[in-house]
Design a protein around this motif. Structure first.
Motif, PDB file in Angstrom:
ATOM      1  N   TYR A  69      45.976  45.115  47.576  1.00 45.15           N
ATOM      2  CA  TYR A  69      44.861  45.869  47.024  1.00 45.15           C
ATOM      3  C   TYR A  69      44.564  45.423  45.594  1.00 45.15           C
ATOM      4  O   TYR A  69      43.404  45.324  45.183  1.00 45.15           O
ATOM      5  CB  TYR A  69      45.195  47.364  47.017  1.00 45.15           C
ATOM      6  CG  TYR A  69      44.961  48.088  48.325  1.00 45.15           C
ATOM      7  CD1 TYR A  69      44.989  47.413  49.544  1.00 45.15           C
ATOM      8  CD2 TYR A  69      44.720  49.451  48.343  1.00 45.15           C
ATOM      9  CE1 TYR A  69      44.785  48.089  50.738  1.00 45.15           C
ATOM     10  CE2 TYR A  69      44.506  50.141  49.529  1.00 45.15           C
ATOM     11  CZ  TYR A  69      44.541  49.451  50.721  1.00 45.15           C
ATOM     12  OH  TYR A  69      44.331  50.131  51.901  1.00 45.15           O
ATOM     13  N   GLY A  70      45.616  45.158  44.818  1.00 40.97           N
ATOM     14  CA  GLY A  70      45.427  44.758  43.432  1.00 40.97           C
ATOM     15  C   GLY A  70      44.730  43.418  43.304  1.00 40.97           C
ATOM     16  O   GLY A  70      43.784  43.267  42.525  1.00 40.97           O
ATOM     17  N   LYS A  71      45.192  42.440  44.066  1.00 39.91           N
ATOM     18  CA  LYS A  71      44.584  41.107  44.009  1.00 39.91           C
ATOM     19  C   LYS A  71      43.149  41.142  44.508  1.00 39.91           C
ATOM     20  O   LYS A  71      42.278  40.419  44.023  1.00 39.91           O
ATOM     21  CB  LYS A  71      45.407  40.120  44.854  1.00 39.91           C
ATOM     22  CG  LYS A  71      45.007  38.669  44.684  1.00 39.91           C
ATOM     23  CD  LYS A  71      45.435  38.135  43.332  1.00 39.91           C
ATOM     24  CE  LYS A  71      45.159  36.656  43.190  1.00 39.91           C
ATOM     25  NZ  LYS A  71      45.545  36.130  41.856  1.00 39.91           N
ATOM     26  N   PHE A  72      42.881  42.009  45.473  1.00 40.87           N
ATOM     27  CA  PHE A  72      41.543  42.107  46.033  1.00 40.87           C
ATOM     28  C   PHE A  72      40.594  42.865  45.112  1.00 40.87           C
ATOM     29  O   PHE A  72      39.421  42.515  45.004  1.00 40.87           O
ATOM     30  CB  PHE A  72      41.603  42.820  47.387  1.00 40.87           C
ATOM     31  CG  PHE A  72      40.283  42.924  48.097  1.00 40.87           C
ATOM     32  CD1 PHE A  72      39.796  41.864  48.843  1.00 40.87           C
ATOM     33  CD2 PHE A  72      39.525  44.087  48.022  1.00 40.87           C
ATOM     34  CE1 PHE A  72      38.576  41.962  49.497  1.00 40.87           C
ATOM     35  CE2 PHE A  72      38.308  44.189  48.671  1.00 40.87           C
ATOM     36  CZ  PHE A  72      37.837  43.124  49.419  1.00 40.87           C
ATOM     37  N   GLY A  73      41.110  43.892  44.413  1.00 40.60           N
ATOM     38  CA  GLY A  73      40.202  44.805  43.743  1.00 40.60           C
ATOM     39  C   GLY A  73      40.284  44.911  42.242  1.00 40.60           C
ATOM     40  O   GLY A  73      39.479  45.629  41.637  1.00 40.60           O
ATOM     41  N   LYS A  74      41.224  44.217  41.582  1.00 44.40           N
ATOM     42  CA  LYS A  74      41.382  44.390  40.143  1.00 44.40           C
ATOM     43  C   LYS A  74      41.191  43.073  39.400  1.00 44.40           C
ATOM     44  O   LYS A  74      41.552  42.019  39.887  1.00 44.40           O
ATOM     45  CB  LYS A  74      42.767  44.960  39.829  1.00 44.40           C
ATOM     46  CG  LYS A  74      42.983  46.376  40.375  1.00 44.40           C
ATOM     47  CD  LYS A  74      44.364  46.905  40.026  1.00 44.40           C
ATOM     48  CE  LYS A  74      44.560  48.312  40.572  1.00 44.40           C
ATOM     49  NZ  LYS A  74      45.914  48.837  40.280  1.00 44.40           N
ATOM     50  N   GLY A  75      40.609  43.177  38.202  1.00 42.24           N
ATOM     51  CA  GLY A  75      40.359  42.000  37.392  1.00 42.24           C
ATOM     52  C   GLY A  75      38.927  41.531  37.516  1.00 42.24           C
ATOM     53  O   GLY A  75      38.146  42.051  38.319  1.00 42.24           O
ATOM     54  N   PRO A  76      38.548  40.527  36.724  1.00 42.57           N
ATOM     55  CA  PRO A  76      37.177  40.006  36.768  1.00 42.57           C
ATOM     56  C   PRO A  76      36.803  39.553  38.169  1.00 42.57           C
ATOM     57  O   PRO A  76      37.552  38.809  38.814  1.00 42.57           O
ATOM     58  CB  PRO A  76      37.231  38.828  35.794  1.00 42.57           C
ATOM     59  CG  PRO A  76      38.361  39.152  34.870  1.00 42.57           C
ATOM     60  CD  PRO A  76      39.376  39.846  35.702  1.00 42.57           C
ATOM     61  N   VAL A  77      35.654  40.010  38.653  1.00 48.02           N
ATOM     62  CA  VAL A  77      35.283  39.741  40.030  1.00 48.02           C
ATOM     63  C   VAL A  77      35.092  38.248  40.280  1.00 48.02           C
ATOM     64  O   VAL A  77      35.397  37.738  41.376  1.00 48.02           O
ATOM     65  CB  VAL A  77      34.022  40.543  40.403  1.00 48.02           C
ATOM     66  CG1 VAL A  77      32.804  40.072  39.614  1.00 48.02           C
ATOM     67  CG2 VAL A  77      33.760  40.478  41.901  1.00 48.02           C
ATOM     68  N   GLU A  78      34.603  37.519  39.283  1.00 44.38           N
ATOM     69  CA  GLU A  78      34.404  36.074  39.465  1.00 44.38           C
ATOM     70  C   GLU A  78      35.738  35.365  39.709  1.00 44.38           C
ATOM     71  O   GLU A  78      35.837  34.455  40.545  1.00 44.38           O
ATOM     72  CB  GLU A  78      33.719  35.469  38.246  1.00 44.38           C
ATOM     73  CG  GLU A  78      32.282  35.926  38.026  1.00 44.38           C
ATOM     74  CD  GLU A  78      32.199  37.267  37.301  1.00 44.38           C
ATOM     75  OE1 GLU A  78      31.075  37.775  37.135  1.00 44.38           O
ATOM     76  OE2 GLU A  78      33.264  37.790  36.899  1.00 44.38           O
ATOM     77  N   GLU A  79      36.771  35.785  38.983  1.00 40.25           N
ATOM     78  CA  GLU A  79      38.087  35.170  39.159  1.00 40.25           C
ATOM     79  C   GLU A  79      38.671  35.494  40.525  1.00 40.25           C
ATOM     80  O   GLU A  79      39.288  34.636  41.182  1.00 40.25           O
ATOM     81  CB  GLU A  79      39.027  35.632  38.047  1.00 40.25           C
ATOM     82  CG  GLU A  79      38.643  35.127  36.665  1.00 40.25           C
ATOM     83  CD  GLU A  79      39.614  35.607  35.596  1.00 40.25           C
ATOM     84  OE1 GLU A  79      40.681  36.172  35.951  1.00 40.25           O
ATOM     85  OE2 GLU A  79      39.294  35.426  34.407  1.00 40.25           O
ATOM     86  N   ARG A  80      38.496  36.736  40.971  1.00 37.80           N
ATOM     87  CA  ARG A  80      39.019  37.112  42.281  1.00 37.80           C
ATOM     88  C   ARG A  80      38.304  36.344  43.385  1.00 37.80           C
ATOM     89  O   ARG A  80      38.934  35.864  44.341  1.00 37.80           O
ATOM     90  CB  ARG A  80      38.857  38.623  42.488  1.00 37.80           C
ATOM     91  CG  ARG A  80      39.868  39.446  41.716  1.00 37.80           C
ATOM     92  CD  ARG A  80      39.711  40.917  41.992  1.00 37.80           C
ATOM     93  NE  ARG A  80      38.605  41.510  41.246  1.00 37.80           N
ATOM     94  CZ  ARG A  80      37.642  42.243  41.763  1.00 37.80           C
ATOM     95  NH1 ARG A  80      37.607  42.463  43.076  1.00 37.80           N
ATOM     96  NH2 ARG A  80      36.687  42.756  41.004  1.00 37.80           N
ATOM     97  N   ALA A  81      36.986  36.216  43.271  1.00 39.57           N
ATOM     98  CA  ALA A  81      36.224  35.487  44.285  1.00 39.57           C
ATOM     99  C   ALA A  81      36.638  34.017  44.312  1.00 39.57           C
ATOM    100  O   ALA A  81      36.819  33.433  45.395  1.00 39.57           O
ATOM    101  CB  ALA A  81      34.729  35.616  44.003  1.00 39.57           C
ATOM    102  N   GLU A  82      36.809  33.432  43.146  1.00 37.54           N
ATOM    103  CA  GLU A  82      37.216  32.022  43.079  1.00 37.54           C
ATOM    104  C   GLU A  82      38.591  31.830  43.721  1.00 37.54           C
ATOM    105  O   GLU A  82      38.815  30.865  44.455  1.00 37.54           O
ATOM    106  CB  GLU A  82      37.240  31.556  41.625  1.00 37.54           C
ATOM    107  CG  GLU A  82      37.611  30.091  41.452  1.00 37.54           C
ATOM    108  CD  GLU A  82      37.623  29.667  40.000  1.00 37.54           C
ATOM    109  OE1 GLU A  82      37.913  28.471  39.741  1.00 37.54           O
ATOM    110  OE2 GLU A  82      37.347  30.506  39.117  1.00 37.54           O
TER     111      GLU A  82
END
Length: 449
Positions: A69-82
């Motif tokens: 859940y954390g990796k999917f939903g937390k932090g800058p969205v651009e970084e998570r998508a990348e």
């Protein structure tokens, strides 16, 4: 803490498709009870549909891992998508009653992320939460368990977020998998075409593969019958039935699958000290069920299921309390109170009763008398085939087409989590109990496909 992405690899020299499955925790996690409640997404029932989806995809030609859940939903969205775009070939999102009022922010956040993804995205088992009256009226107003408490503007905002999320998913998949007829009608109401919406039920019930069957023998309760109760303190009309069952059946217990209740059982602290509701619900340490060591929590989904083997009967309005018992081969009855419980019960033909149809003096014996798994068993294979056809439509191969070494290794890795000790209220942790080698236990040992 489980890592952000975990999985089972059979041979790292073989190039396999990379699949990420969003989950509260890795299926192989074996956390201590207190730590575990931080990784259940507020309700342990989440683990059942997430882990079942994960198991259905474990094959020798793919690498299935967990995205937390954390990796999917937390932090800058651009970084998570990348990160997701670079890390996997496909993203799978097992979801539950996500079209509900309190999930607005999540729907917007999920849309923000999915709109930036270039990999295929498959949503498995999403649903709407409506009041039963709205189902009958043909209106589509998402609600909370306790009923609607939102303005027209808030509902419009929720619908906009739902449209945006579903549109982003369908841009990256052939279809979206919903839990039942109500949820399909809800998405059609939002403007999505019927042929892009597949009814697949709740994936949790497909945990043991295509050949699962429930015993069809009747339930006969006696004063010493063991019952597991899965009740929700927000559903006020069930307080009397719960209280009578605790009184009439001294060996009955209540399973605490929500984080707040589980924390009370584990630590003994008052987690709802100022809660003003019906005192017949066991939400405080002064309740007799707490003091009589009749509230329970097990730290892994697998130990929860295995523990449920020891019961004669289970019932209550919590969907996945019913499912956990069913997966253990224990006869269970779902008390239906809203659209999400109704549509899953109807799709899978689970034994169920509308709470509003139960009289003020309803008893556990009356509920048990309604048990009949004939329709469930007759419908199971067809429902399972619809589930795997949905996976195939979205280019996901089922583990059950050709069970291999990866699935056997996955099942073997669950043996230790399945033996995790539970916690009983106002008492030291429970000790291991010798139990029969049931269908669920065999499945965990890789003996059933």
């Amino acid at each position: 803490m489980p890592s952000d992405s975990e999985g089972t690899r059979v041979d790292d020299n073989i190039k396999r498709e990379q699949i990420l499955v969003r989950s509260c925790q890795s299926p192989t996690a074996n956390l201590d009870p207190l730590k575990s409640i931080g990784f259940i997404g507020s309700n342990q029932g989440n683990l059942l549909y997430q882990f079942s989806t994960h198991r259905a995809l474990v094959r020798d030609d793919v690498d299935v891992r967990t995205i937390s859940y954390g990796k999917f939903g937390k932090g800058p969205v651009e970084e998570r998508a990348e990160w997701i775009n670079s890390e996997c070939d496909r993203l799978v999102l097992p979801l539950s009653s996500s079209f509900r009022l309190q999930n607005l922010k999540n729907l917007d956040a999920w849309a923000d992320l999915v709109e930036r993804l270039t990999v295929p995205v498959t949503v498995v088992g999403i649903g709407a939460q409506l009041r039963l009256q709205d189902v009958r009226d043909g209106t589509f107003v998402p609600s909370r368990v306790t009923g609607i408490a939102a303005s027209a503007a808030e509902i419009a905002e929720h619908e906009a977020a739902a449209r945006r999320f579903v549109a982003a998913v369908l841009d990256r998949s052939e279809s979206i998998g919903v839990r039942g007829e109500v949820s399909k009608k809800y998405l059609e109401y939002l403007g999505f075409p019927a042929d892009r919406i597949d009814i697949i039920g709740c994936p949790s019930l497909f945990m043991w593969g295509p050949d699962f069957r429930m015993p069809e023998k009747p339930v006969r309760l006696g004063k010493r019958s063991k019952m597991s109760l899965s009740f929700d303190h927000r559903i006020a009309s069930t307080a009397g039935l719960l209280d009578r069952t605790i009184t009439e059946y001294p060996k009955s217990s209540v399973y605490m699958q929500e984080t707040i209740g589980a924390r009370m059982v584990i630590t003994g602290e008052e987690t709802r000290a100022t809660w003003p509701g019906d005192p017949r619900f066991p939400v405080k340490t002064a309740h007799r069920a707490y003091r009589e060591h009749r509230l329970e929590y097990f730290p892994t989904a697998w130990s929860w299921i295995r523990h449920m083997e020891s019961y004669d009967f289970a019932f209550g309005p919590r969907l996945h309390g019913t499912v956990a018992a069913t997966l253990a081969g224990t006869s269970a009855h779902l008390m239906v109170h809203d659209s999400r419980t109704l549509e899953v019960a109807q799709h899978h033909h689970l034994p169920h009763t509308l709470i509003e149809d139960m009289g003020p003096t309803a008893s556990a014996a009356e509920v048990a008398s309604r048990q009949d798994y004939t329709a469930f068993n007759e419908a199971y294979r067809g429902n399972f085939d619809r589930f795997t056809a949905f996976l195939a439509r979205n280019s996901l191969k089922s583990a059950y087409e050709a069970p291999g070494e990866a699935l056997a290794a996955f099942d073997a890795s669950l043996e230790q989590p399945a033996r995790a000790l539970g916690v009983v209220s106002d008492k030291t942790p429970s000790v291991p109990v010798r139990r029969r080698l049931s269908l669920a236990a065999k499945a965990l040992r890789g003996q059933i496909r």
